[in-house]
Enzyme design. Structure first.
Site, mmCIF file in Angstrom:
data_model
loop_
_atom_site.group_PDB
_atom_site.id
_atom_site.type_symbol
_atom_site.label_atom_id
_atom_site.label_comp_id
_atom_site.label_asym_id
_atom_site.label_seq_id
_atom_site.Cartn_x
_atom_site.Cartn_y
_atom_site.Cartn_z
ATOM 1 N N VAL A 1 -7.515 12.669 -1.265
ATOM 2 C CA VAL A 1 -8.174 13.931 -2.295
ATOM 3 C C VAL A 1 -7.598 14.359 -3.490
ATOM 4 C CG1 VAL A 1 -9.698 14.569 -0.413
ATOM 5 C CG2 VAL A 1 -7.501 15.908 -0.747
ATOM 6 N N GLY B 1 0.690 -1.277 0.109
ATOM 7 C CA GLY B 1 -0.048 -0.111 -0.189
ATOM 8 C C GLY B 1 0.823 1.384 0.037
ATOM 9 N N SER B 2 0.192 2.346 0.035
ATOM 10 C CA SER B 2 0.919 3.782 -0.093
ATOM 11 C C SER B 2 1.903 3.845 1.096
ATOM 12 C CB SER B 2 -0.293 4.882 0.235
ATOM 13 O OG SER B 2 -0.958 4.800 -1.129
ATOM 14 N N LYS C 1 -8.548 9.630 12.881
ATOM 15 C CA LYS C 1 -9.969 9.464 12.998
ATOM 16 C C LYS C 1 -10.233 8.282 14.057
ATOM 17 C CE LYS C 1 -10.315 10.103 7.938
ATOM 18 N NZ LYS C 1 -9.043 10.713 7.842
ATOM 19 N N LYS D 1 -9.156 1.345 4.901
ATOM 20 C CA LYS D 1 -8.958 2.819 5.409
ATOM 21 C C LYS D 1 -9.973 3.707 4.927
ATOM 22 C CE LYS D 1 -5.803 4.483 2.174
ATOM 23 N NZ LYS D 1 -4.610 5.181 1.714
#
Length: 631
Positions: free
Chosen positions: A456, A293-294, A411, A369
């Site tokens: 985003v 993943g990132s 979060k 996520k």
């Protein structure tokens, strides 16, 4: 003809020309010295040694790189090489003639130096001059008009490349520089019109198409201020990424990168103590779950650079895992690397991996996520995030792992969505097992990461490319942002500080309005917000906050040696009751209960969700079923 053969052919042509030049200069020096050819004795002397002179002179030209330079970019460096070479040639000629007894008048050697410098220098620089003349005749109507910001060495080199290249259809029409002493002066006949206050006015006056920011030694804050002015011009904007090109003396148009939204944040790259990271990673067996993943893949990159004993990548998605495997094998051919496809939800598989590889350090980045997707699939969020983490935690304890670092999120603080609530549960699992195990368990909590999958920025870019609209949930929504390498560097250093039970919190600077990011990205793309590309507000999504928090009210803040890494004080929980309820939660999740949010809230009292969301969803499902029956 291949490029290599073309290069060799050009070198041969230059050598032939130089041979002719050496002969002409040798005999020409005699002609000019005696103003005639009536010096037969000296001509005979020259004939005796001319072959040796040609061979030695060509050799000297070679070692002075006269056959390896790209002469369309010839400058002071090449001129210096020519003068040094011709001086050496003149000295060699004196030595050859004296030793062979073919003495010549001393003035001949000086005249030879002048002639050979003129012939060799003229041949090289006339090539550049002819290319410049040809490029100046390019049709002006197909050239992009360019403004260069930075009238220093970098800007001048970029201008020269644009001027001399056959493949660049650009025309530099002005320079901008904040140094007042440079204003209204010229670089190669191009005017330095003023400082940054003139950018917008000049871009309009000269119909600028593209702005190149050539200021590699200027700090990020100042670059951000300049870029924020440039984005108001509707021009395409590119910048040099850093000072390393100046150090190497290599500045080319290909070094320029598109300006990204992170360039407008205006802060310096976060620094970490590499010695601390090296000390606890080097020579260790390190496992990264979610390694494709990132965040996981960047963890793998940075860990690979610290010389671990072995790196084990675990991921359920084979394409991601394959990509990072190929990259690391290419960049670190001596790295002992294992890439394994497995799900952390599979208890047996996780135990087998730990039993086989016995990792010293585990970074647990595997998780669901995406907030909106998890709101629609709360049971899957619990299965993967909570019980995947529990599997890894128990395996780390069973097989003697030294440290386990959980990648958490802001979060998890007072969560309003199931994803955040599950990550809070993961933090609670970490703290509970830290009190029951020899393994040091810690969590690292940070906010949004620029450029990560599903963030985003990629979404905005895609929307802009498609002509809009750019969708923002709320005009006042704000988020903390950090680049992927910055976040991972701090995660690694937090791991070095870990003694067990801590929740490390990364300082991500000032929060940023998402609406401002959207407007800036539209401007950087050369459009006017709400004129060329509309911005549409869609309303907060289920479980989404206007702002994120980094600490709960009950948690205190403790500093570390790195002022950007803080420690949140653990909140006391009844561990036995917590573990019992986890068992009940697992049974409910795999039974596909409809009450997952309520069950999670029993374990995470700070989790607040809108119960009407559940009612709305049930009504939505009921309506769909009714429509299906009617059809």
């Amino acid at each position: 003809m291949s490029k290599d053969k073309q290069l060799t052919f050009r070198q041969m042509l230059l050598m032939v020309f130089d041979c002719v030049s050496i002969i002409l200069a040798s005999f020409g020096s005699l002609y000019l010295r005696f103003n005639s050819w009536n010096a037969s004795i000296y001509i005979n002397h020259m004939i005796n040694v001319i072959a040796i002179i040609v061979i030695l002179n060509i050799f000297i030209f070679g070692i002075n790189k006269l056959y390896h330079s790209l002469w369309q970019f010839a400058s002071v460096v090449e001129l210096k090489n020519i003068i040094v070479a011709t001086i050496l040639c003149s000295i060699v000629n004196v030595v050859v003639c004296e030793l062979s007894g073919n003495n010549l008048p001393r003035t001949c050697y000086f005249i030879y130096f002048l002639l050979i410098t003129m012939f060799v220098g003229g041949s090289r620089f006339s090539y550049r001059f002819l290319r410049m003349m040809r490029n100046e005749r390019k049709s002006k109507d197909r050239l992009d008009r360019v403004m260069i910001i930075g009238a220093g060495e970098a800007g001048e080199k970029v201008y020269r490349e644009i001027l001399t290249s056959d493949h660049v259809n650009k025309e530099v029409v002005c320079f901008i520089d904040d140094e007042v002493s440079k204003h209204h002066r010229n670089i190669h006949d191009v005017n330095i019109v003023g400082g940054r206050d003139k950018i917008i006015e000049t871009a309009r006056k000269y119909n600028i198409d593209e702005i190149l920011v050539a200021m590699p030694s200027v700090d990020r804050k100042e670059i951000a201020e300049i870029l924020n002015i440039c984005k108001e011009t509707k021009c395409k904007i590119k910048k040099l990424p850093g000072i390393y090109q100046m150090v190497n003396g290599e500045i080319h148009l290909s070094d320029f990168k598109e300006v990204e939204i992170k360039d407008l944040l205006g802060r310096e790259q976060i620094q970490v103590n590499l010695d601390e990271i090296m000390e606890y990673v080097t020579g260790k067996t390190v496992m990264v779950t979610g390694g494709g993943g990132s965040i996981g893949s960047e963890l793998c990159r940075q860990i690979a650079s610290k010389n671990p004993k072995q790196l084990i990548i675990v991921d359920i998605y084979e394409n991601n895992a394959y990509d990072i495997q190929l990259e690391l094998k290419h960049d670190y051919p001596n790295l002992k690397l294992e890439t394994l496809i497995a799900s952390v939800r599979n208890t047996t598989k996780v135990n087998k991996l730990f039993e086989t590889y016995r990792p010293d350090i585990v970074y647990h980045a595997a998780a669901h996520k995406h907030v909106p997707l998890m709101e629609d699939s709360p049971n899957e969020a619990v299965k993967n995030n909570v019980f995947g983490t529990l599997n890894v935690v128990r395996a780390a304890d069973r097989y003697g792992t030294d440290k386990m670092i959980l990648i958490s999120t802001d979060k998890a603080v007072n969560p309003t969505n199931i994803m955040g609530a599950t990550k809070r549960l993961c933090e609670m699992i970490i703290q509970t097992y830290n009190n029951r195990s020899e393994t040091d368990y810690v969590a690292v909590r940070f906010g949004n990461v620029l450029g990560s999958n599903g963030s985003v920025i990629p979404i905005f870019k895609k929307q802009i490319k498609e002509g809009g609209p750019v969708t923002v949930t709320h005009p006042d929504i704000i988020r903390y942002f950090m680049t992927i390498p910055e976040a991972v560097s701090l995660v690694l250093q937090a791991g070095a500080y870990a003694k067990g039970g801590e929740i490390f919190i990364l300082d991500m600077g000032e929060p940023v309005k998402i609406a401002d990011m959207a407007r800036n990205l539209i401007k950087l793309s050369g459009y006017e917000p709400n004129v060329d590309i509309p911005i549409v507000y869609t309303g907060l999504r289920p479980g989404e906050k206007l702002y994120e928090e980094l600490l709960m009210d009950e948690e205190g803040m403790q500093d570390t040696p790195n002022h950007l890494i803080h420690i949140g004080k653990p909140i006391d929980i009844d561990e036995d009751t917590f573990l019992d309820k986890l068992d009940d939660l697992k049974k409910a999740a795999y039974a596909e209960t409809d009450d997952m949010r309520a069950l999670v809230q029993e374990l995470v009292p700070t989790y607040h969700y809108k119960k009407e969301e559940k009612i709305r969803r049930e009504v939505h499902v009921s309506q769909n079923e009714s429509e299906t029956v009617n059809v």
